[in-house]
Design a protein around this motif. Structure first.
Motif, PDB file in Angstrom:
ATOM      1  N   ASP A 154      -4.911  -2.269   5.890  1.00  0.00           N
ATOM      2  CA  ASP A 154      -5.235  -1.115   5.048  1.00  0.00           C
ATOM      3  C   ASP A 154      -6.380  -1.395   4.087  1.00  0.00           C
ATOM      4  OD1 ASP A 154      -3.282   0.382   6.259  1.00  0.00           O
ATOM      5  OD2 ASP A 154      -1.800   0.087   4.675  1.00  0.00           O
ATOM      6  N   ASN A 184       0.819  -1.214   0.000  1.00  0.00           N
ATOM      7  CA  ASN A 184       0.000   0.000   0.000  1.00  0.00           C
ATOM      8  C   ASN A 184       0.852   1.264   0.000  1.00  0.00           C
ATOM      9  OD1 ASN A 184      -2.533  -1.211  -0.130  1.00  0.00           O
ATOM     10  ND2 ASN A 184      -2.541  -1.589   2.068  1.00  0.00           N
ATOM     11  N   LYS A 185       1.945   1.252   0.734  1.00  0.00           N
ATOM     12  CA  LYS A 185       2.850   2.409   0.747  1.00  0.00           C
ATOM     13  C   LYS A 185       3.467   2.596  -0.635  1.00  0.00           C
ATOM     14  CE  LYS A 185       5.129   5.809   2.543  1.00  0.00           C
ATOM     15  NZ  LYS A 185       4.450   7.045   2.933  1.00  0.00           N
ATOM     16  N   GLU A 230       1.029   4.250  -2.870  1.00  0.00           N
ATOM     17  CA  GLU A 230       0.950   5.672  -2.512  1.00  0.00           C
ATOM     18  C   GLU A 230       2.138   6.452  -3.081  1.00  0.00           C
ATOM     19  OE1 GLU A 230       1.657   8.189   1.535  1.00  0.00           O
ATOM     20  OE2 GLU A 230       0.394   6.411   1.713  1.00  0.00           O
ATOM     21  N   ASP A 246      -3.450   3.355  -7.819  1.00  0.00           N
ATOM     22  CA  ASP A 246      -4.216   2.504  -6.912  1.00  0.00           C
ATOM     23  C   ASP A 246      -3.550   1.143  -6.818  1.00  0.00           C
ATOM     24  OD1 ASP A 246      -5.110   0.858  -9.071  1.00  0.00           O
ATOM     25  OD2 ASP A 246      -6.846   2.144  -9.387  1.00  0.00           O
TER      26      ASP A 246
END
Length: 96
Positions: free
Chosen positions: A95, A59-60, A63, A68
């Motif tokens: 997350d 997820n990081k 980002e 996405d």
């Protein structure tokens, strides 16, 4: 806005002129566009390498790249990067 000056080889200058003509851009806009695209690509590659080494969670990484999670999964798959690991798996699942 800052200003950057650079000397480039003749062949690169010719290719830039072709790009400017084909894209119908002024020189400054063309250089900004190419620089931005190049830095985006560099940032993506660096982040995918960090993901593969387990330095950032999935997820990081998404980002940092500015995409996405589905797009990051596609990018990782294209480069045959395994990103599922014990270190970040729990935080990635949290997350979601």
């Amino acid at each position: 806005m800052g200003s950057i000056s650079a000397r480039v080889p003749d062949d690169l200058e010719e290719e830039l002129k072709t790009f400017i003509d084909e894209e119908r851009l002024d020189t400054s806009t063309a250089i900004r566009k190419l620089l931005s695209e190049g830095l985006d690509e560099w940032r993506t590659e660096q982040t995918l390498e960090r993901l593969q080494r387990g330095e950032v969670s999935f997820n990081k990484a998404a980002e940092l790249v500015g995409v996405d999670t589905w797009e990051l999964a596609r990018l990782a798959h294209e480069r045959d990067i395994t990103w599922v690991g014990g270190d970040h798996l729990e935080s990635d699942l949290d997350d979601i």
